[in-house]
Design a protein around this motif. Structure first.
Motif, PDB file in Angstrom:
ATOM      1  N   ILE A   1       0.842  -1.198   0.000  1.00 40.95           N
ATOM      2  CA  ILE A   1       0.000   0.000   0.000  1.00 40.95           C
ATOM      3  C   ILE A   1       0.873   1.242   0.000  1.00 40.95           C
ATOM      4  O   ILE A   1       0.634   2.200  -0.742  1.00 40.95           O
ATOM      5  CB  ILE A   1      -0.940  -0.004   1.227  1.00 40.95           C
TER       6      ILE A   1
ATOM      7  N   LEU B   1      -5.119   3.639   1.947  1.00 47.57           N
ATOM      8  CA  LEU B   1      -5.216   3.644   0.490  1.00 47.57           C
ATOM      9  C   LEU B   1      -5.732   4.993   0.009  1.00 47.57           C
ATOM     10  O   LEU B   1      -6.397   5.713   0.752  1.00 47.57           O
ATOM     11  CB  LEU B   1      -6.175   2.558   0.020  1.00 47.57           C
ATOM     12  N   ARG B   2      -5.417   5.291  -1.241  1.00 47.76           N
ATOM     13  CA  ARG B   2      -5.964   6.497  -1.830  1.00 47.76           C
ATOM     14  C   ARG B   2      -7.363   6.158  -2.310  1.00 47.76           C
ATOM     15  O   ARG B   2      -7.700   4.995  -2.498  1.00 47.76           O
ATOM     16  CB  ARG B   2      -5.078   6.914  -2.986  1.00 47.76           C
ATOM     17  N   VAL B   3      -8.177   7.166  -2.539  1.00 48.62           N
ATOM     18  CA  VAL B   3      -9.582   6.891  -2.830  1.00 48.62           C
ATOM     19  C   VAL B   3      -9.721   6.143  -4.158  1.00 48.62           C
ATOM     20  O   VAL B   3     -10.529   5.223  -4.306  1.00 48.62           O
ATOM     21  CB  VAL B   3     -10.410   8.188  -2.773  1.00 48.62           C
TER      22      VAL B   3
ATOM     23  N   GLN C   1      -7.496   4.155  -5.371  1.00 46.72           N
ATOM     24  CA  GLN C   1      -6.981   2.795  -5.173  1.00 46.72           C
ATOM     25  C   GLN C   1      -8.011   1.897  -4.508  1.00 46.72           C
ATOM     26  O   GLN C   1      -8.084   0.703  -4.785  1.00 46.72           O
ATOM     27  CB  GLN C   1      -5.702   2.834  -4.340  1.00 46.72           C
TER      28      GLN C   1
ATOM     29  N   ARG D   1       1.068   4.072  -2.840  1.00 44.83           N
ATOM     30  CA  ARG D   1       0.767   5.461  -2.550  1.00 44.83           C
ATOM     31  C   ARG D   1       1.881   6.397  -2.989  1.00 44.83           C
ATOM     32  O   ARG D   1       1.649   7.594  -3.206  1.00 44.83           O
ATOM     33  CB  ARG D   1       0.542   5.660  -1.042  1.00 44.83           C
TER      34      ARG D   1
ATOM     35  N   PRO E   1      -4.654  13.518  -1.468  1.00 46.46           N
ATOM     36  CA  PRO E   1      -3.803  12.543  -0.771  1.00 46.46           C
ATOM     37  C   PRO E   1      -2.386  12.508  -1.340  1.00 46.46           C
ATOM     38  O   PRO E   1      -1.424  12.320  -0.585  1.00 46.46           O
ATOM     39  CB  PRO E   1      -4.504  11.207  -1.017  1.00 46.46           C
TER      40      PRO E   1
END
Lengths: 400, 223, 359
Positions: A220, C328-330, C332, A224, A382
């Motif tokens: 993860i 997690l990113r949205v 993803q 990212r 993000p």
């Protein structure tokens, strides 16, 4: 159908239709929102403020606003004598006080043209590298927090604690050391210091492996950071990037090797570069990986220094400190490799005073942060957080 | 397609590795790290397990070198003002009264045997301002000013952060000041009389020992 | 199928108890899960999570209030009660107030069909599972209401993300549960447990008796993390990105409501997963010869114990994941849900069907 004009970032179109009617068309989703991120935001690493213009979650543009931690370092330097500036340099980059002190002291020593005992040089390198590890631990740990992983952060701080204890033991302070003085050190190291540092190195080596497994290799985390915030090498150089940021972009540049100071030329270490198999060159992951590798390289440097450090009986670390620091007229620029990049001090002396006429600090993360506008274009929020984290800013140094 | 499955596989295996690490720490939580200081030989032998120390009850010992609260041993202080001058944040305030010649014995000597020549009605350290850099300690000629390893000295009122080390009360100070004036006046009178008698005034170094020379003042002017 | 004749005896008896015209028994039936959520969120939820996360991170966790910090949560609640209840001037007051309530009610309503042991269930609906999936989705309405009503940009992001999240995870979650429904041949929660109880203990559970059941089990577990907004899918509240997401503006007891709802739905999804795949209140111990361990550890009280323990285990795994993984990113999450979980859920669906036909 004929298009007559557009307005407001393509959101409104004025169109003449075939039957000569003029209609104004408006898109539904093109209203931009200004989002002020910081100075009170959990992941701006202090008091950075980003004014983001967002289109949904996509950041169209982000403009960093600085100055919330400005303490007039450069002006203050003109009011304090040379040794008195050292504690202020600690407060610039408060996560890596030793490194900044060292850069400043090298600058003044160059100006004074004095010789430093070898033992002092070795101790300086050991403490600077210890502090580099401590600083990278914070960088890596907080980067984990930025991406939502809390546990690696506390593991990092647990290990950093040992370094701070070691540095407190030799200097008397935990973060703002004032340990490296112009021409020497405030104290010699305690008798057991070498042994304890060697113990720390053996303690810390498995912890880096654990950290790598827990955070760096986590899928993860990789997802990212990989391919996010790409910075090509040439643009990075043009921005004046330095340190792990520049090396993350694949430029083999380390002041410890390219512009050596202190005893670094004698030491054998590798300049950390990202592995193109694991990450894309110049992305957030590359910068993170460079920091992780640098911690291991620092451990190597520390081990070598411990071996080579000369033992002097009745060593007085203050003996080489000049009684009165009043450099002759002139100017000097000296730089050193900080955990965040090149930190340099440009000092002008008028030859009469015990205070510098001008002291300019070249801050590494201020320069690194300047690319923020470029990096943040078209990123999701993000990802913006991931990019800020990978720059590893210390606002104390950005604003000085 | 193979990348799709290998991604899933890598994801699952790295997540499992991470979870194994946290679970190991979870079961390791029965052990606790001790509170030995860094100067303890066993320091790195006691680092496994929970590392929290519950602060007021369990403390990491501060090393003896620890630079925290400033302390001035006024008995040894000769009032030379060097610390005040060296302090980058100006947290030390000193007021001195020269000791009259008949009071020298009363003023006493430092533990190093040096004659003290100044009364110190005011020796205030604002530890709230102090940044514990240790420069004042390094310039102190009698080593009376030290950073003690007392790290916790918080106060509810910031005014309590000013520590008074002066060795004279206000009344005493006024008395001493008066005495000094009188002696000065007497001396001047004597000098004036001597001058009136036509004798060459005994051009003495007017201040017997102004320990810190006013040398830097010239430098300051240059700025 | 040993318990079949005596299901729901306690709750039925309680529900039939009226005080004059007032259906006191029904109120008590409804109050029991409420009291349970409150108690469990207080003890295991907040205190347990703090301790578990602390131990995973080499910390001690709360230690000051009471022995081993046991009263810490009470102190926190006292603090929250004393907090000023702020409603921002520019907020949409109605939505702002109703948001946490809808969210809490959504997580609490699902407890209606959750059997607390073989003798107690709020309502033994024959579409219990369907009801539970449907009603849990009500939480998103609460999130959207509070995020929109707060008139805060971060809250708005959180709310919108939450809506994007629900359309992603609901599909694999539902298909995975459908596999369970196919195995049991029923949608009633009680019948799920009944179908999985038997003399051989855990060998009757679908997870162990069916060679393909682990796939829908994993898929549902992963989607349930997204359902409860827990890491690595805590995207609507992502504290390092959106400050606190949809509850940025909330204070005091309204804030506590979100907490309660989160822990309530954590228990809910853990309850569903243990009912559908792990036998619910069925005892894991087998009868070995004359040692009738299964028979000894079955019954209403033991059943309550088992289902709570199973749920607590899954809650522990949820916490364990939360304190291990990054977020997690949205996009993803959507990749994971649409491109990984949904295809695998379909595969699991087909495999389960094949198994059910040819076993």
């Amino acid at each position: 159908m004929q298009e007559l004009g557009k307005a407001e970032l393509n959101s409104t179109r004025i169109i003449r239709q075939d039957d000569n009617r003029v209609v104004i068309e408006k898109d539904l989703d093109t209203e931009y929102m200004v989002l002020s991120m910081g100075p009170q935001h959990p992941s701006t690493h202090g008091v950075l403020r980003l004014e983001c213009i967002t289109d949904g979650e996509v950041v169209v543009e982000a403009e960093p606003y600085l100055g919330y931690l400005h303490r007039c370092f450069e002006k203050y330097c003109e009011k304090v004598d040379y040794p008195g500036i050292v504690p202020y340099t600690d407060r610039m980059d408060y996560l890596a006080g030793m490194n900044t002190e060292m850069a400043y002291c090298i600058a003044v020593e160059k100006l004074l043209d004095i010789e430093i005992p070898r033992r002092v040089e070795f101790i300086r390198v050991i403490v600077a590298e210890l502090n580099r590890i401590a600083s990278h631990l914070v960088a890596i740990g907080t980067y984990g927090i930025d991406l939502g992983a809390f546990t690696p952060f506390l593991f990092c701080f647990r290990d950093r604690e040992h370094i701070l204890n070691l540095l407190e033991w030799i200097s008397g302070a935990r973060m703002l050391y004032n340990y490296i003085w112009i021409g020497g050190l405030s104290y010699d190291v305690p008798a057991d210091f070498k042994k304890r540092v060697a113990e720390f190195v053996t303690y810390f080596k498995p912890k880096t492996v654990e950290l790598q497994k827990l955070l760096t290799e986590n899928e993860i985390f990789v997802k990212r950071t990989r391919g996010i915030g790409l910075m090509p090498a040439d643009v990075a150089i043009n921005y004046g990037w330095s340190g792990p940021m520049l090396r993350g972009s694949g430029v083999d540049w380390d002041l410890r090797r390219n512009d050596p100071y202190s005893v670094y030329p004698e030491l054998d270490f590798k300049v950390a570069l990202p592995d193109p198999k694991f990450c894309e060159i110049g992305d957030c992951l590359a910068r993170h990986v460079v920091r992780a590798i640098e911690m291991e390289e620092s451990l190597k440097i520390i081990e070598q220094c411990l071996d080579r450090m000369p033992e002097v009986d009745g060593f007085n670390s203050r003996a080489s400190i000049p009684k009165k620091i009043r450099p002759k007229a002139g100017e000097v620029y000296a730089r050193a490799e900080n955990p965040r990049g090149e930190v340099g001090f440009y000092i002008v002396s008028d030859g009469k005073s015990t205070k510098p006429l001008r002291c300019k600090a070249r801050s590494s993360c201020f320069v690194n942060l300047s690319a923020m506008k470029d990096l943040s274009k078209g990123q999701l929020i993000p990802d913006l957080v991931a990019i800020i984290g990978s720059i590893d800013i210390v606002l104390g140094e950005v604003d000085r | 397609m193979s990348e799709y499955f290998s991604n899933i596989k890598i994801g699952a295996s790295t997540i499992a590795t991470g979870m194994a690490i946290t679970l190991k720490h979870f079961f390791n939580a029965v052990k606790r790290k001790g509170d030995a200081g860094i100067d303890d030989a066993d320091y790195f032998k006691q680092v496994d397990g929970l590392c929290t120390l519950q602060y007021p009850r369990e403390v990491v010992p501060t090393p003896t070198i620890g630079r925290y609260r400033l302390f001035n041993n006024i008995e040894d202080c000769i009032g030379c003002n060097q610390c005040d001058r060296a302090c980058p944040v100006e947290c030390i305030t000193i007021e001195t009264i020269k000791v009259t010649s008949d009071d020298l014995a009363a003023c006493g000597k430092t533990s190093g045997g040096q004659q003290k020549r100044f009364w110190l009605p005011v020796f205030d350290i604002d530890v709230a301002k102090c940044m514990t850099c240790g420069i004042c300690v390094s310039v102190c000629p009698t080593d009376c000013l030290v950073h003690s390893p007392v790290a916790d000295f918080s106060e509810f009122d910031v005014r309590n952060m000013v520590y008074h080390y002066g060795n004279l009360s206000k009344i005493e100070a006024d008395a001493k000041r008066k005495k000094l004036e009188e002696e000065k006046a007497a001396k001047e009178k004597a000098a004036a009389e001597a001058a009136a008698r036509g004798e060459a005034p005994p051009r003495p170094a007017p201040k017997p020992k102004p320990a810190p020379g006013p040398a830097p003042e010239g430098a300051e002017a240059g700025e | 199928m040993s318990h079949a004749p005596s299901l729901n005896t306690w709750s039925d008896a309680l529900a039939g108890f009226n005080l004059g015209w007032f259906p006191l028994g029904l109120v008590i039936v409804a109050a029991i899960p409420l009291v349970f959520i409150a108690l469990y969120a207080l003890t295991y939820g907040v205190y347990g999570e703090r301790k578990i996360s602390a131990f995973m991170q080499d910390r001690l966790g709360p230690m000051e209030v009471g022995p081993w910090g046991l009263l810490q949560t009470l102190a926190d609640i006292l603090k929250l009660l004393q907090k000023e209840d702020i409603v921002p001037t520019a907020a949409d007051k109605f939505l702002f107030v109703i948001g946490p309530l809808v969210m809490f009610v959504g997580s609490f309503l699902a407890f209606v069909v959750l059997p607390f042991g073989p003798a107690f269930i709020g309502a033994d609906l024959n579409v219990g599972l369907f009801y539970a999936i449907g009603i849990v989705a009500l939480e998103v309405v609460g999130i959207l209401a509070s995020g929109w009503g707060s008139n805060n940009k971060w809250a708005l992001y959180g709310a919108v993300r939450s809506v994007a999240q629900i359309v992603s995870y609901e599909i694999p979650a539902s298909i995975a549960l459908l596999c369970g429904a196919m195995m049991a041949g029923t949608l009633s929660m009680q019948q799920f447990c009944v179908a999985q109880s038997g003399p051989f203990g855990l060998l009757h559970w679908y997870l162990f008796s069916n060679p393909v059941a682990w796939l829908p089990f994993l898929i549902y577990f992963i989607s349930s993390l997204a359902e409860t907004n827990r890491a690595p899918f805590d995207i609507p509240e992502a504290e390092s990105e959106l400050v606190a997401g949809f509850f940025t503006e909330y204070t005091g007891m309204k804030f506590a409501m979100f907490f309660l709802a989160e822990y309530g739905s954590m228990f809910m999804v853990s309850g569903i997963i243990s009912i559908v795949f792990l036998g619910g209140w069925a005892s894991p111990l087998p009868n070995i010869g004359s040692f009738a361990l299964n028979t000894m550890t079955s019954g209403p009280v033991w059943g309550t114990f088992w289902i709570i323990m199973k749920s607590f285990f899954f809650i522990f795994v949820q916490m364990w994941l939360r304190w291990t993984l990054p977020r997690l990113r949205v996009d993803q999450l959507m990749y994971l849900c649409w491109k990984v979980l949904t295809p695998f859920a379909f595969v699991a669906f087909v495999l389960t069907a094949v198994w059910e036909i040819y076993k």
